[in-house]
Design an enzyme around this catalytic site. Structure first.
Site, PDB file in Angstrom:
ATOM      1  N   LYS A  32       8.185  52.573 -24.207  1.00  0.00           N
ATOM      2  CA  LYS A  32       8.853  52.143 -25.437  1.00  0.00           C
ATOM      3  C   LYS A  32       8.457  52.974 -26.657  1.00  0.00           C
ATOM      4  O   LYS A  32       9.253  53.112 -27.590  1.00  0.00           O
ATOM      5  CB  LYS A  32       8.571  50.663 -25.708  1.00  0.00           C
ATOM      6  CG  LYS A  32       9.202  49.725 -24.702  1.00  0.00           C
ATOM      7  CD  LYS A  32       8.934  48.273 -25.063  1.00  0.00           C
ATOM      8  CE  LYS A  32       9.579  47.329 -24.061  1.00  0.00           C
ATOM      9  NZ  LYS A  32       9.430  45.922 -24.452  1.00  0.00           N
ATOM     10  N   ASP A  70      13.281  43.451 -29.207  1.00  0.00           N
ATOM     11  CA  ASP A  70      12.160  42.616 -28.774  1.00  0.00           C
ATOM     12  C   ASP A  70      11.668  41.694 -29.887  1.00  0.00           C
ATOM     13  O   ASP A  70      11.228  40.571 -29.625  1.00  0.00           O
ATOM     14  CB  ASP A  70      10.986  43.490 -28.314  1.00  0.00           C
ATOM     15  CG  ASP A  70      11.195  44.090 -26.939  1.00  0.00           C
ATOM     16  OD1 ASP A  70      11.930  43.492 -26.133  1.00  0.00           O
ATOM     17  OD2 ASP A  70      10.613  45.152 -26.664  1.00  0.00           O
TER      18      ASP A  70
END
Length: 288
Positions: free
Chosen positions: A74, A110
């Protein structure tokens, strides 16, 4: 004419158990879209972070609408994108890449996913004065920012990579106020007066056995949540529940972040309640 066919997928490591294909494809089916979601497991393909540029090139050339990105890429993927959304740039972590007009745009869903899960899943009146978080990687950066935005008084961060924890805490303090994020030194001491505990590490996930918190340190007077959803009840949550803690699994975060990514890929709003029902049905052995 609006596009009705979408190629999407997930880049990560050891992700064969991921339910993201089901989540996205079933929502596409419900909306009358032809959406295909593929897994790109760099471990299975004998690839690593150095192969990300080549993989992104190939997906972009193949006409993909975008891809999700998960552990442990990420943060690494940000170096290979043309643009980051303000939120992704602020936290230095991307879980959704959109290919548009020849450019690669990174987003992070997220943060919203984690915050929505806490709001919906914890009992009304839950306290957020002092929270202990395990993990400061890509997912940990997102959960930390979400916690700050929800009004956590002090976030104590533990990560085996000390410099990563220090960098994240410094960024959080710059954005949200000095002293609101600190690098943890003594886990037992930090847990002694905590209101909540967050596991933002892969520990407990299939392929990553164990728990981020020793069983002996669990107390019944705080809530415990885990970003892991496979298995739904991790060792940490199982032991925390036995200790009398309020527990919250990672399924809600997974569903809400997927709903946000679906909208980035297709331009259509996802039905998060329907996605959650499909998700739970599969996890509990029912039909989707």
């Amino acid at each position: 004419m609006t596009q009705s066919r979408y190629l999407t997928g997930l880049i990560g490591r050891d992700i064969q158990a991921s339910l993201s294909p089901m989540l996205h494809e079933s929502e596409g089916d419900a909306q009358g879209l032809r959406l295909v979601y593929r897994l790109f497991d760099l471990a299975a393909d004998d690839m690593d972070a150095g192969d990300l540029p080549r993989l992104l090139d190939a997906l972009q050339l193949a006409g993909f609408a975008g891809v999700n990105v998960t552990h442990p890429y990420k943060q690494a993927v940000t170096a290979h994108l043309d643009e980051l959304s303000p939120q992704a740039a602020r936290i230095g972590s991307v879980n959704t890449v959109v290919f548009r007009d020849g450019r690669r745009i990174g987003h992070n869903t997220d943060i919203q996913g984690f915050a929505e899960n806490l709001r919906a899943g914890l009992p009304s009146g839950s306290h957020f004065g002092k929270v202990v978080q395990m993990g400061g990687g890509g997912a940990g950066a997102a959960t930390a920012h979400a916690l700050m935005s929800m009004g956590v008084g002090t976030l104590t961060l533990f990560d085996p990579e000390g410099t990563r924890a220090q960098a994240l805490c410094a960024a959080l303090c710059t954005l949200y106020g000095d002293g609101r994020a600190v690098v943890g030194q003594d886990l037992a001491q930090s847990l002694a007066d905590a209101d909540g505990v967050v596991n933002a590490t892969p520990l407990g996930m299939t392929g990553y056995p164990g728990s981020a918190i020793p069983k002996a340190l669990l107390r019944p007077d705080y809530w415990v949540t885990d970003i892991v959803y496979f298995p739904l009840e991790t060792q940490l949550l199982r032991e925390a529940k036995a200790a009398g803690c309020v527990t919250l699994d990672g399924s809600g975060m997974t569903v809400h972040q997927a709903a946000g990514a679906f909208e980035h890929f297709t331009g259509r709003k996802a039905n998060a309640a329907r996605m959650a029902a499909n998700f739970r049905a599969v996890l509990t052995g029912g039909s989707r």
